[in-house]
Enzyme design. Structure first.
Site, mmCIF file in Angstrom:
data_model
loop_
_atom_site.group_PDB
_atom_site.id
_atom_site.type_symbol
_atom_site.label_atom_id
_atom_site.label_comp_id
_atom_site.label_asym_id
_atom_site.label_seq_id
_atom_site.Cartn_x
_atom_site.Cartn_y
_atom_site.Cartn_z
ATOM 1 C CB THR A 189 -0.916 0.004 1.247
ATOM 2 O OG1 THR A 189 -1.452 1.315 1.424
ATOM 3 C CG2 THR A 189 -0.167 -0.359 2.525
ATOM 4 C CG ASP A 190 -1.177 4.949 -0.983
ATOM 5 O OD1 ASP A 190 -1.700 4.283 -0.061
ATOM 6 O OD2 ASP A 190 -1.799 5.840 -1.610
ATOM 7 C CD GLU A 191 -3.393 3.551 4.150
ATOM 8 O OE1 GLU A 191 -3.326 3.609 5.384
ATOM 9 O OE2 GLU A 191 -4.445 3.339 3.531
ATOM 10 C CE1 TYR B 231 -3.562 -2.375 5.825
ATOM 11 C CE2 TYR B 231 -3.368 -0.052 5.260
ATOM 12 C CZ TYR B 231 -3.477 -1.381 4.871
ATOM 13 O OH TYR B 231 -3.499 -1.693 3.526
ATOM 14 C CE LYS C 195 -0.317 -4.457 3.150
ATOM 15 N NZ LYS C 195 -0.675 -5.806 2.619
HETATM 16 P P1 NAD Z 1 -10.084 -6.936 2.611
HETATM 17 O O1 NAD Z 1 -10.056 -6.610 4.065
HETATM 18 O O2 NAD Z 1 -11.308 -6.641 1.820
HETATM 19 O O3 NAD Z 1 -9.797 -8.495 2.404
HETATM 20 C C1 NAD Z 1 -8.815 -9.178 3.115
HETATM 21 C C2 NAD Z 1 -9.006 -10.675 2.846
HETATM 22 O O4 NAD Z 1 -7.962 -11.383 3.545
HETATM 23 C C3 NAD Z 1 -10.332 -11.235 3.380
HETATM 24 O O5 NAD Z 1 -10.894 -12.113 2.433
HETATM 25 C C4 NAD Z 1 -9.921 -11.997 4.639
HETATM 26 O O6 NAD Z 1 -10.784 -13.090 4.951
HETATM 27 C C5 NAD Z 1 -8.529 -12.467 4.263
HETATM 28 N N1 NAD Z 1 -7.680 -12.735 5.438
HETATM 29 C C6 NAD Z 1 -7.501 -11.942 6.523
HETATM 30 N N2 NAD Z 1 -6.668 -12.542 7.390
HETATM 31 C C7 NAD Z 1 -6.301 -13.726 6.821
HETATM 32 C C8 NAD Z 1 -5.430 -14.776 7.215
HETATM 33 N N3 NAD Z 1 -4.777 -14.740 8.390
HETATM 34 N N4 NAD Z 1 -5.276 -15.831 6.377
HETATM 35 C C9 NAD Z 1 -5.938 -15.890 5.190
HETATM 36 N N5 NAD Z 1 -6.780 -14.923 4.783
HETATM 37 C C10 NAD Z 1 -6.948 -13.862 5.584
HETATM 38 O O7 NAD Z 1 -8.804 -6.223 1.988
HETATM 39 P P2 NAD Z 1 -8.609 -5.544 0.553
HETATM 40 O O8 NAD Z 1 -9.070 -4.151 0.621
HETATM 41 O O9 NAD Z 1 -9.115 -6.460 -0.482
HETATM 42 O O10 NAD Z 1 -7.016 -5.499 0.503
HETATM 43 C C11 NAD Z 1 -6.277 -6.599 -0.012
HETATM 44 C C12 NAD Z 1 -4.795 -6.304 0.099
HETATM 45 O O11 NAD Z 1 -4.504 -5.119 -0.646
HETATM 46 C C13 NAD Z 1 -4.308 -6.036 1.527
HETATM 47 O O12 NAD Z 1 -3.043 -6.611 1.659
HETATM 48 C C14 NAD Z 1 -4.241 -4.516 1.600
HETATM 49 O O13 NAD Z 1 -3.260 -4.113 2.525
HETATM 50 C C15 NAD Z 1 -3.835 -4.167 0.181
HETATM 51 N N6 NAD Z 1 -4.249 -2.846 -0.305
HETATM 52 C C16 NAD Z 1 -5.541 -2.439 -0.187
HETATM 53 C C17 NAD Z 1 -5.920 -1.186 -0.704
HETATM 54 C C18 NAD Z 1 -7.353 -0.721 -0.631
HETATM 55 O O14 NAD Z 1 -7.637 0.421 -1.016
HETATM 56 N N7 NAD Z 1 -8.300 -1.527 -0.197
HETATM 57 C C19 NAD Z 1 -4.969 -0.361 -1.304
HETATM 58 C C20 NAD Z 1 -3.640 -0.821 -1.413
HETATM 59 C C21 NAD Z 1 -3.303 -2.060 -0.921
HETATM 60 P P1 TYD Z 2 -10.553 4.621 4.293
HETATM 61 O O1 TYD Z 2 -11.530 4.205 3.252
HETATM 62 O O2 TYD Z 2 -10.659 4.033 5.661
HETATM 63 O O3 TYD Z 2 -9.119 4.363 3.667
HETATM 64 P P2 TYD Z 2 -7.632 4.794 4.232
HETATM 65 O O4 TYD Z 2 -7.758 5.377 5.577
HETATM 66 O O5 TYD Z 2 -6.917 3.497 4.249
HETATM 67 O O6 TYD Z 2 -7.117 5.758 3.222
HETATM 68 O O7 TYD Z 2 -10.627 6.198 4.446
HETATM 69 C C1 TYD Z 2 -10.419 7.050 3.331
HETATM 70 C C2 TYD Z 2 -10.472 8.479 3.821
HETATM 71 O O8 TYD Z 2 -11.809 8.770 4.275
HETATM 72 C C3 TYD Z 2 -9.573 8.735 5.022
HETATM 73 O O9 TYD Z 2 -9.028 10.054 4.905
HETATM 74 C C4 TYD Z 2 -10.515 8.675 6.212
HETATM 75 C C5 TYD Z 2 -11.822 9.172 5.630
HETATM 76 N N1 TYD Z 2 -13.052 8.596 6.266
HETATM 77 C C6 TYD Z 2 -14.072 9.449 6.719
HETATM 78 O O10 TYD Z 2 -13.969 10.691 6.631
HETATM 79 N N2 TYD Z 2 -15.185 8.889 7.281
HETATM 80 C C7 TYD Z 2 -15.336 7.540 7.408
HETATM 81 O O11 TYD Z 2 -16.374 7.084 7.961
HETATM 82 C C8 TYD Z 2 -14.310 6.677 6.902
HETATM 83 C C9 TYD Z 2 -14.429 5.189 7.019
HETATM 84 C C10 TYD Z 2 -13.177 7.254 6.334
#
Ligand code: NAD
Ligand code: TYD
Length: 367
Positions: free
Chosen positions: A134-136, A174, A178
Site C-alpha cells: 500500500t501507499d500508506e 495498519y 504493511k
Molecule cells: P479486505 O479486508 O477486503 O480483504 C482481506 C481478505 O484477507 C479477506 O478475504 C480476509 O478473509 C482475508 N484474510 C484476513 N486474514 C487472513 C489470514 N490470516 N489468512 C488468510 N486470509 C486472511 O482487503 P482488501 O481491501 O481487499 O485489501 C487486499 C490487500 O490489498 C491487503 O493486503 C491490503 O493491505 C492491500 N491494499 C488495499 C488497498 C485498498 O484500497 N483496499 C490499497 C492498497 C493495498
Molecule cells: P478509508 O476508506 O478508511 O481508507 P484509508 O484510511 O486506508 O485511506 O478512508 C479514506 C479516507 O476517508 C480517510 O481520509 C478517512 C476518511 N473517512 C471518513 O472521513 N469517514 C469515514 O467514515 C471513513 C471510514 C473514512
C-alpha cells in the site's frame, strides 16, 4: 497453463482479482486461500464457483501445515499475497491482530514458499511471489497550496508525490504492519535470492468493497438516510484507483516485474474526502430520485487519530517499464461503483447484518 495461489481472494481486491484473471486469461488456474474473516465473503465469487479453473481452500496464512499442503498439492507458479487486516480504524482499536496477520502471516507464507520452491541449488525455479502493498507505507504528504475544486493539485508538475524511493514512514498500526511485511519480503529477496516483487497501490474502490471503507460506507449510509460521518475537516486527500486497474497492474507485475523491485500503482486521481462524499450524494440522489438523499446528511465527526493528510502516487516506473496505465477515469468508475451497490442490495444487507452493526456503533458512537 499458469497456476496462481491467491491469498485473501475472498476479500475486496482479491475477489476482483480472481474474477479479473479468469476473465482475462483462459488458461489461468486460480487457487484461493482465505481464512474468511469478517472481510472475506465467498458470495463475491459465486459466479466462478463451478469453474474448473478455480478452487477454494479455507485456511489461514499463519498456518504452516495448511499453507505447505496447498503449495504441495497445487504447485503454483505464482503466489499473490492479498491476505491482510486492511482497515486503519480497526488497527487503531486492535493493533495486535495486524501484527499477527500482516507481519507474521507474511513471514509464514514466505517460509512455506521458500521451503516448497527450493531447488536444492540455491534457486527457486521459475516461481514468483508478489506482495500486495500500500501507499500508506510512505506516510503522508503536505496539501499543495494551489488546489482544484475537487482537492487535486492544480500544478502537478510542482507537486510532491510518493515514489518508490520515498522513505518509509508509516503512522497507523495498519501501515506499520504493511511496512514490516514489505521489509520481510525485501529481506528474503536480498538474503536468500527469494523471487519476490512488491506492488504498492493507492486507495481502491469498486464492487465488493466492505462498507467500513469510505466509499461503500457513504453509499450505504446515503441510501438509508443515515448521517455521513466525515472525519476532521474533510480535506484529507486520497488517490483513488478503480479496482480492475489495480488487478491489471498486479497481473503485469507478477509476470513481468523485475524481482526485488517495488512498483507504485496509482492513477493520479487525487480527491478531497468531502468532494468524494458530495459526488456520492449527488449520484445516489440522481439514480434513486430520493429527495432525502442530500448534503444535509453530511456530519463532521471527530478526526481519526494520526490521520494521514494526503496520499499521492507517482506511477512512472510501472508505466515506463511495463506499459501499465489506468483505464477507468474516476468519473466513470464512481458511477459504475454506485450503480453496483444500488443494484446489489442483498449483498450489502448480508455483509451489514449482525456483527457490522456492533462494529458501526462501537466505532462511530464516540465520534
Ligand atoms: P479486505 O479486508 O477486503 O480483504 C482481506 C481478505 O484477507 C479477506 O478475504 C480476509 O478473509 C482475508 N484474510 C484476513 N486474514 C487472513 C489470514 N490470516 N489468512 C488468510 N486470509 C486472511 O482487503 P482488501 O481491501 O481487499 O485489501 C487486499 C490487500 O490489498 C491487503 O493486503 C491490503 O493491505 C492491500 N491494499 C488495499 C488497498 C485498498 O484500497 N483496499 C490499497 C492498497 C493495498
Ligand atoms: P478509508 O476508506 O478508511 O481508507 P484509508 O484510511 O486506508 O485511506 O478512508 C479514506 C479516507 O476517508 C480517510 O481520509 C478517512 C476518511 N473517512 C471518513 O472521513 N469517514 C469515514 O467514515 C471513513 C471510514 C473514512
Amino acid at each position: 497453463m499458469a497456476t496462481y495461489l491467491v491469498t485473501g481472494g475472498a476479500g475486496f481486491i482479491g475477489s476482483n482479482f480472481v474474477l479479473y484473471m479468469l476473465r482475462r486469461h483462459a488458461d489461468a488456474r486460480i487457487v484461493n486461500l482465505d481464512a474468511l474473516t469478517y472481510a472475506g465473503n465467498l458470495e463475491n465469487l459465486a459466479s466462478v464457483e463451478g469453474d474448473t479453473r478455480y478452487a477454494f481452500v479455507h485456511a489461514d496464512i499463519r498456518d504452516q501445515a495448511a499453507v505447505s499442503a496447498v503449495l504441495a498439492e497445487y504447485d503454483p507458479d505464482y503466489v499473490i499475497n492479498f491476505a491482510a487486516e486492511s482497515h486503519v480504524d480497526r488497527s487503531i482499536e486492535n493493533p495486535g491482530v495486524f501484527a499477527d496477520t500482516n507481519v507474521m502471516g507474511t513471514v509464514n507464507l514466505l517460509n512455506c514458499c521458500r521451503a516448497a520452491w527450493d531447488d536444492g541449488e540455491g534457486g527457486f525455479g521459475a516461481h514468483r511471489y508478489l506482495q500486495v502493498g500500500t501507499d500508506e507505507v510512505y506516510g503522508t504528504l503536505a496539501i499543495p497550496e494551489a488546489l482544484n475544486p475537487d482537492g487535486s493539485p492544480a500544478d502537478p508538475a510542482h507537486t510532491e508525490y510518493f515514489r518508490e524511493d520515498t522513505p518509509l514512514s508509516p503512522h497507523s498500526p495498519y501501515s506499520a504492519s504493511k511496512t514490516s511485511a514489505d521489509l520481510f519480503v525485501k529481506a528474503y529477496h536480498d538474503t536468500y535470492g527469494f523471487p519476490a516483487v512488491i506492488t504498492r497501490c493507492s486507495n481502491n474502490y469498486g464492487p465488493y468493497q466492505f462498507p467500513e471503507k469510505l466509499i461503500p460506507l457513504m453509499i450505504n449510509n446515503a441510501v438509508h438516510h443515515k448521517a455521513l460521518p466525515v472525519y476532521g475537516d474533510g480535506l484529507n486527500v486520497r488517490d483513488w484507483l478503480y479496482v480492475d486497474d489495480h488487478c491489471k497492474a498486479i497481473d503485469m507485475v507478477a509476470r513481468e516485474g523485475r524481482l526485488g523491485e517495488v512498483y507504485n500503482v496509482g492513477g493520479h486521481n487525487e480527491r478531497a474526502n468531502i468532494y468524494i462524499v458530495k459526488t456520492i450524494i449527488a449520484e445516489v440522489a440522481r439514480a434513486t430520485g430520493d429527495p432525502e438523499v442530500s448534503e444535509a446528511l453530511i456530519t463532521y465527526v471527530q478526526d481519526r487519530a494520526g490521520h494521514d493528510r494526503r496520499y499521492g502516487m507517482a506511477p512512472d516506473k510501472i508505466r515506463e517499464e511495463l506499459g501499465w496505465y489506468p483505464e477507468t477515469p474516476y468519473e466513470e468508475g464512481i458511477v459504475k461503483t454506485i450503480r453496483w451497490y444500488l443494484d446489489n442490495p442483498a449483498w450489502v444487507a448480508n455483509v451489514t447484518s449482525g456483527a457490522y452493526q456492533d462494529y458501526y456503533d462501537r466505532m462511530y458512537a464516540g465520534k
